[in-house]
Design an enzyme around this catalytic site. Structure first.
Site, mmCIF file in Angstrom:
data_model
loop_
_atom_site.group_PDB
_atom_site.id
_atom_site.type_symbol
_atom_site.label_atom_id
_atom_site.label_comp_id
_atom_site.label_asym_id
_atom_site.label_seq_id
_atom_site.Cartn_x
_atom_site.Cartn_y
_atom_site.Cartn_z
ATOM 1 N N CYS B 405 0.803 -1.222 0.000
ATOM 2 C CA CYS B 405 0.000 0.000 0.000
ATOM 3 C C CYS B 405 0.835 1.271 0.000
ATOM 4 C CB CYS B 405 -0.988 -0.006 1.144
ATOM 5 S SG CYS B 405 -0.221 -0.261 2.756
ATOM 6 N N HIS B 449 -2.552 0.905 6.794
ATOM 7 C CA HIS B 449 -2.784 1.103 5.371
ATOM 8 C C HIS B 449 -2.325 2.498 4.995
ATOM 9 C CE1 HIS B 449 -4.428 0.083 1.569
ATOM 10 N NE2 HIS B 449 -5.461 0.919 1.616
ATOM 11 N N ASP B 465 -7.739 5.003 -3.618
ATOM 12 C CA ASP B 465 -6.896 3.957 -3.033
ATOM 13 C C ASP B 465 -6.350 3.051 -4.120
ATOM 14 O OD1 ASP B 465 -5.664 2.041 -1.586
ATOM 15 O OD2 ASP B 465 -7.351 1.613 -0.256
#
Lengths: 324, 653
Positions: B405, B449, B465
């Site tokens: 991430c 994250h 995202d």
């Protein structure tokens, strides 16, 4: 300055307690009314520790630290109650001082009873700051405690205020009470004097001869030397062998009578004469001889035995005092 | 005079308490501290057994000097919880060498209690509670042996101190609930960052991968009402603006204007309990609106910043609007900050951005194109990617194509900025596991994250995202967990039994209850309690009244229960029977004197009354035998009681 102030406060409080409690007679039970309690030095230190812990806990809003602090605070407070409980309900059955010689330690016999279901621990009874006896009493038990006190001068004295204290359960608090028992103690003269026993009705020479001839072998028993014992009665053989200073005691009555009086002691002052007489009375008691005492205004006939000895010594102790 | 010295049991307990307390502190003591304590204890035990001499003054002072240097070497300071605890523990070890008097042992116990306080300040998990209680008990037992009386056996000390501590518990609870708390700290403890796992103020590649391996809780969230859908569970932490080519950093934290966030859509009211952290940010559900709780600043990039690092778990009540419109107008200064890129780096990335931008003049379309690039580019989601070089973004996008991430968020924001769209990296957590026993959502460090935010005209800041595009399964894990209540924990155990998962979740629920109710009890909770007790707005007065009443009640209770214990034991059947005889005899005119024993009394009576003597003397002898003789059978006692009753009845009639 602080120490002086502290002493004055203690004295003032002591007077107040004396007035409040009045004279007391054994047997007595210690009630809450007469118990006093203060933190000890360690107790103040513990309070400081708790305060620091509290501030740390509050500052960091840390619940666990606060919980620890509060449990400890409760622990200390329960201890405070326990400390008071150590004395509360304790029973003083009897307090009896024994006669003593001036300059030596007197003994005060006290008997306590603990009727409670818990032991009473870390108790201390004291007559003066440096003279204390510590003891514990088991649950439901009785205990005799002897307390020594200083007998300063000849005569009839009162044992001063007694202090009974406890630092149980953990020394952070000290609970105490003052006992004003109005106990009388007769203090005999200071037993010092090196003059030989006066000549007896049976003749001095015989006595001395028998002493000399028999020597140390005739002693029935030995006891430890005390100040004032005649050098003649010291077991020098024992000393020569490297042993301690011991004093010989004769087994039976020798069978001579002594007339003890100021006669022949004119060179000494009054206390000196009384001291010498005191030594003589003790010598007579030791060898088991009968003796009589005659002082101006006092006359005690011939006799022997413990009671007689006590009567003679008391007469010496009280000579010249109004009570005599 | 009363100082008989500390008993062996007491000193043994003190040493045991010290060692146990040091052991619960081991995680923040210097490595050499525990061995030193063990050595000192062993030395003390040997000295107590054999009675050999204690080291001289010079040796002790020298040792203390060496220890101070050791602490300085280990921590570079004497300040702070760890350094302080180490210094205290080590100095107490030196004290063991010279401990002799009651006072010395009191000092050692005081130090032990202080170390226990340090442990409480540092760690508050519920499983530690019994160990802390044990430390306290040992130390209390040792203290009870330091009264100055005759030495007591350890069993007595332990039993009596346990009773004393139990008596103290109600008072502790009253004080805990009602003793006024401070709303904030006067001074803060220096935070020891390396001891805490969690997000930090900056993000470098690899940072989040480290977190993902940690199963520790990050936050627990309790909702008043409905939960947000799984795909909206983004927990916003530090927002990062500045990029130097390797690391993302925070930029500024200006307070937000009141119009920055325009609430829309459903509102979620929730309470989040956040574990100790170093990032000074309240992790909040996107998008949590103002007002900020006390001690927290609501910033213009929608962070909830704490004024101080949070050294222990803390709860905040917040409200989130996931569909809120955010900052539709951007100043030039703000725009410039979120468009800045490190110069002379990642040329191929810039080239790609220029190409995509040329094809998509609309900002939204450009964002879509870049996301599509991530979707189609054959990227692999892995926690162990290959090393990246100087042009890290180029390497990631065009050669390794491996990352997680943090990498994708970083690359995405680079592409956005290169294409002229203001963008920034947001770190936080995503997802969470529902605990059906405690009814809360548990977010672990492994849920850490990083994602991106882009600014589009008129639509304001929007979440984008790229990881969700690269690895959809990374984010779908939580939705799986939702379908099956305890599946989340089960999956964590990789095929473990369901009951194991249930046990784990129950344990976590207990932990959370503890954290939330006990550890998290603070000034505001206290005011709520006062409110609940019902004195309306006079909160502090209610607290004072409750505190006073509670303490007074406790003191009365203690006095009463101790008095009950102090009372003489009740007379037994034998004594009761004789008391009746005594009373009967007293009525006849000659009561028993205080000093008289039963036998002596009856013998005296027998001198004057021969008739009475024939009855009373055998009775008195029987009494004396039962009371003072060898243990008798129960039948004998009954016979005596009957005989005594016969006597009292016959002579009274």
């Amino acid at each position: 300055v602080f120490a002086a102030l502290r002493l004055r406060i203690i004295e003032r409080v002591g007077r107040w307690a004396r007035k409040r409690q009045g004279d007391e007679v054994a047997p007595l039970v210690l009630r809450a009314r007469r118990l006093y309690i203060l933190p000890t030095r360690a107790g103040y230190a513990a309070a400081l520790l708790l305060l620091v812990m509290l501030i740390a806990g509050l500052n960091y809003t840390n619940s666990l630290a606060l919980l620890l602090t509060f449990v400890l605070a409760g622990f200390v407070l329960v201890g405070m109650h326990e400390c008071q409980r150590t004395l509360q309900g304790l029973e003083l059955l009897r307090a009896q001082p024994e006669d003593c010689f001036a300059g030596r330690d007197g003994v005060l016999e006290m008997r306590f009873a603990n009727g409670a279901r818990h032991a009473r621990r870390a108790l201390t009874v004291r007559a003066a700051p440096e003279r204390a006896t510590s003891f514990d009493i088991a649950a439901g038990a009785q205990l005799s405690v002897s307390l020594t006190h200083r007998c300063a001068s000849r005569g009839r004295h009162r044992v001063g205020r007694l202090e009974l204290a406890s630092t149980a359960p953990f020394g952070l608090f000290r609970c105490w009470t003052w006992l004003h028992l109005s106990l009388e103690v007769i203090v005999y003269p200071h037993p010092v004097g090196s003059r030989p026993l006066p000549q007896t009705s049976a003749g001095r020479a015989t006595i001395l001869a028998s002493h000399i001839s028999s020597g140390e072998d005739e002693w029935a028993s030995l006891r430890a030397y005390q100040q004032g014992d005649s050098p003649r009665s010291i077991a020098w053989k024992t000393v020569a062998r490297g042993g301690p200073f011991m004093v010989g005691q004769y087994a039976g009555a020798v069978g001579h009578d002594y007339q003890l009086s100021f006669a022949g002691l004119e060179s000494l002052d009054l206390e000196g004469r009384l001291s010498q007489l005191c030594v003589w009375v003790e010598d007579c008691a030791r060898i088991g001889a009968a003796c009589a005492l005659s002082l101006p205004g006092v006359a005690i006939p011939l006799g022997r035995g413990t009671a007689h000895r006590q009567a003679l010594l008391r007469a010496l102790a009280l000579y010249g005092s109004t009570a005599a | 005079v009363s100082d008989l010295g500390a008993g062996r049991a007491s000193t043994g307990l003190a040493v045991a308490a010290l060692l146990t307390t040091a052991a619960v502190n081991w995680h923040h003591l210097a490595w050499w501290c525990l061995p030193l304590l063990v050595l000192a204890s062993a030395w003390h035990a040997r000295a107590a057994m054999r009675g050999h001499a204690q080291p001289g003054r010079a040796a002790r002072i020298g040792l203390a000097g060496i220890i101070t240097c050791g602490v300085l070497l280990s921590y570079r300071t004497l300040n702070g919880l760890s350094a302080g605890a180490t210094l205290l523990a080590a100095m107490t070890a030196v004290k063991l060498f010279e401990a002799r008097s009651l006072r010395d042992w009191r000092v050692i116990n005081g130090a032990t209690l202080f170390l226990l306080l340090a442990a409480c300040l540092d760690r508050q998990q519920i499983w530690r509670l019994p160990i802390y209680a044990l430390c306290l008990w040992l130390s209390a037992a040792s203290l009870r042996g330091l009264a100055g009386g005759a030495p007591l056996p350890a069993t007595t000390l332990l039993r009596e101190s346990a009773r004393q501590l139990l008596y103290a518990v109600p008072l502790a609870l009253v004080l805990f609930l009602f003793f006024p708390r401070l709303p904030g700290a006067f001074w803060a403890l220096p935070v020891e960052g390396d001891a805490i796992t969690g997000l930090s103020d900056e993000m470098a590649p690899g940072e989040i991968a480290r977190l993902v391996e940690s199963d520790e809780p990050a936050l627990r969230v309790r909702f008043a009402g409905a939960l947000p859908p799984a795909r909206e569970r983004y927990w916003r932490g530090p927002v990062l603006h500045d990029f130097d080519g390797a690391t993302w950093r925070r930029h500024r934290s200006a307070a937000a204007s009141s119009t920055a966030l325009e609430p829309r859509g459903p509102a979620y009211h929730y309470t989040t309990t956040i574990e100790a952290n170093t990032h000074s940010t309240v992790i909040a559900l996107e998008m949590t609106g103002p007002p900020a709780p006390a001690g927290v600043t609501y910033t213009d990039d929608f962070q909830l910043l704490l004024r101080r690092p949070q050294i222990q778990a803390q709860s905040y009540e917040l409200t989130a609007y996931p569909l809120a419109l955010r900052q539709t107008l951007l100043t030039t200064a703000e725009r410039d900050i979120d468009l800045a890129l490190p110069p002379n780096r990642n040329p191929r990335t810039r080239e790609l951005a220029t190409r995509l931008r040329a094809a998509n003049s609309d900002d939204a379309a450009y964002v879509g194109a870049v996301l599509n690039f991530f979707k189609q580019g054959g990227f692999e989601y892995t926690l162990t990617p290959q090393r990246l070089g100087h042009n890290a973004i180029d390497d990631l996008l065009f050669s390794t194509r491996q990352g997680f991430c943090g990498h994708y968020a970083s690359a995405f924001v680079n592409l956005m900025r290169a294409g002229g769209v203001p963008a920034r990296v947001v770190t936080g957590y995503q997802g969470g596991e529902w605990n059906p026993i405690g009814h809360y959502l548990m977010v672990r460090q492994s849920d850490a994250h990083a994602w991106a935010e882009v600014w589009l005209p008129a639509r304001g800041w929007l979440r984008a995202d790229p990881t969700a595009v690269v690895a959809p399964q990374r984010l779908s894990r939580e939705s799986l967990a939702l379908e099956d209540d305890i599946g989340g924990a089960g999956e964590r155990l990789r095929g473990g039994a369901r009951w194991v998962a249930a046990v784990l979740q129950t344990w976590d629920a207990v932990n959370f209850w503890w954290q939330d109710t006990v550890v998290g009890f603070n000034a505001s909770r206290q005011l709520k309690l006062a409110d609940w007790l019902g004195f309306g707005d006079r909160d502090w007065q209610t607290l004072a009244v409750a505190l006073g009443a509670g303490m007074a009640g406790w003191l009365l209770w203690i006095a009463w229960s101790l008095r009950r214990l102090a009372r003489a034991s009740p007379p037994d059947a034998l004594a009761r029977a004789w008391r009746r005889v005594d009373r009967r005899l007293a009525r006849s005119g000659q009561p028993r004197a205080a000093h008289e024993g039963v036998l002596a009394y009856c013998e005296r009576l027998a001198l004057t009354d021969a008739a009475l003597a024939t009855v009373v003397l055998p009775l008195a002898r029987q009494y004396a035998r039962l009371r003072f003789g060898p243990p008798a059978e129960a039948g004998e006692l009954r016979a005596f009681v009957r005989a005594a009753r016969r006597f009292t009845r016959s002579s009274s009639s």
